[in-house]
Design a protein around this motif. Structure first.
Motif, short mmCIF file in Angstrom:
data_model
loop_
_atom_site.label_atom_id
_atom_site.label_comp_id
_atom_site.label_asym_id
_atom_site.label_seq_id
_atom_site.Cartn_x
_atom_site.Cartn_y
_atom_site.Cartn_z
N ARG A 108 46.47 30.55 30.94
CA ARG A 108 45.43 31.55 31.25
C ARG A 108 46.01 32.86 31.79
N VAL A 109 47.31 32.93 31.93
CA VAL A 109 47.88 34.09 32.64
C VAL A 109 47.62 35.39 31.90
N LEU A 110 47.66 35.40 30.57
CA LEU A 110 47.42 36.64 29.83
C LEU A 110 46.00 37.13 30.03
N GLU A 111 45.03 36.22 29.92
CA GLU A 111 43.63 36.60 30.11
C GLU A 111 43.39 37.11 31.53
N THR A 112 43.98 36.43 32.50
CA THR A 112 43.77 36.82 33.90
C THR A 112 44.37 38.19 34.18
N VAL A 113 45.59 38.43 33.71
CA VAL A 113 46.22 39.73 33.94
C VAL A 113 45.43 40.84 33.25
N ALA A 114 44.92 40.57 32.05
CA ALA A 114 44.10 41.57 31.35
C ALA A 114 42.84 41.90 32.15
N ASP A 115 42.20 40.88 32.73
CA ASP A 115 40.99 41.11 33.52
C ASP A 115 41.31 41.84 34.82
N LEU A 116 42.42 41.49 35.45
CA LEU A 116 42.83 42.18 36.68
C LEU A 116 43.04 43.67 36.41
N ALA A 117 43.70 43.98 35.30
CA ALA A 117 43.96 45.38 34.95
C ALA A 117 42.66 46.11 34.63
N ALA A 118 41.76 45.45 33.91
CA ALA A 118 40.50 46.09 33.52
C ALA A 118 39.63 46.42 34.72
N VAL A 119 39.64 45.54 35.71
CA VAL A 119 38.75 45.72 36.87
C VAL A 119 39.41 46.54 37.98
N LEU A 120 40.71 46.31 38.23
CA LEU A 120 41.36 46.91 39.40
C LEU A 120 42.11 48.19 39.09
N GLY A 121 42.51 48.40 37.83
CA GLY A 121 43.12 49.67 37.46
C GLY A 121 44.54 49.86 37.94
N GLU A 122 44.83 51.07 38.42
CA GLU A 122 46.21 51.46 38.74
C GLU A 122 46.64 50.89 40.09
N ARG A 123 47.31 49.75 40.02
CA ARG A 123 47.89 49.15 41.22
C ARG A 123 49.24 48.54 40.83
#
Length: 218
Positions: A108-123
């Motif tokens: 699930r790591v790819l899906e989770t990282v994609a969602d983190l980037a989509a919601v949290l942005g530049e971090r």
């Protein structure tokens, strides 16, 4: 995880008979996103003595090597496995002024990282994999570039993951929002109205302030 109740009863009986029992996990620290909490609770409820021994905890191991300068962190553990629920959970954490620590499985790591980037942005994202094991790796990169990095080599997607996201940029808004919120609640304003006004005054997230107001009321 599936037989903790039965195992707890057997362990309590052994302790009552004068034996000593060690609870060991091969995946991390028992009770921290890992089975064991029910057994500990049962032993304590029965009057047994529980003695913790320092051991491997992936969250603190990853944090100590992350290089992030956030003064506080929130350990969340595993996000929901379903996409919609996962994104909703991440959204609820968006305005927290602290590092966010997640566990994740390789499938699930790819899906989770994609969602983190989509919601949290530049971090900043720290990807810690297979900690304390032979193929340990710790990689830090912009959150928005993390998915490409993971997809660049299939080996980077293997193993058990700790994902650490740096705190919300400009965390002063969240701090000011809570200060205003507390003042409004102290003046007797209803929770919903206090959260709305605090958000308007400070620029912080209304949803986050509403959730915090409920916590303060409790």
């Amino acid at each position: 995880q599936h037989n903790e109740h039965e195992a707890a009863a057997r362990i309590v009986e052994k302790l009552r008979a004068g034996e000593a029992v060690a609870l060991i996990s091969d995946a991390g620290t028992p009770g921290i996103s890992d089975p064991g909490a029910r057994i500990v609770a049962a032993v304590r409820a029965a009057g047994g003595k529980v003695v913790p021994l320092p051991g491997p905890c992936a969250a603190t191991t990853a944090l100590s090597a992350s290089g992030l300068v956030d003064e506080h962190f929130l350990f969340y553990g595993f996000l929901p496995s379903k996409g919609g629920q996962r994104r909703q959970a991440i959204e609820s954490l968006r305005d927290y002024p602290c590092a966010l620590v997640f566990y994740e499985a390789p499938h699930r790591v790819l899906e989770t990282v994609a969602d983190l980037a989509a919601v949290l942005g530049e971090r900043t994202l720290v990807i810690a994999r297979e900690l304390t094991k032979l193929f340990e790796s710790i990689h830090s990169c912009p959150l928005t570039a993390a998915l490409d990095w993971l997809q660049g080599d299939p080996n980077r997607q293997r193993g058990e993951f700790v994902l650490i996201v740096s705190g919300v940029p400009g965390g002063g808004e969240s701090g000011e929002g809570e200060r205003v919120l507390q003042l409004l609640l102290a003046d007797g304003l209803p929770v919903k109205q206090a959260a709305r006004l605090a958000a308007e005054i400070s620029g912080a997230s209304k949803n986050a302030l509403y959730a915090r107001a409920l916590e303060l009321k409790e």
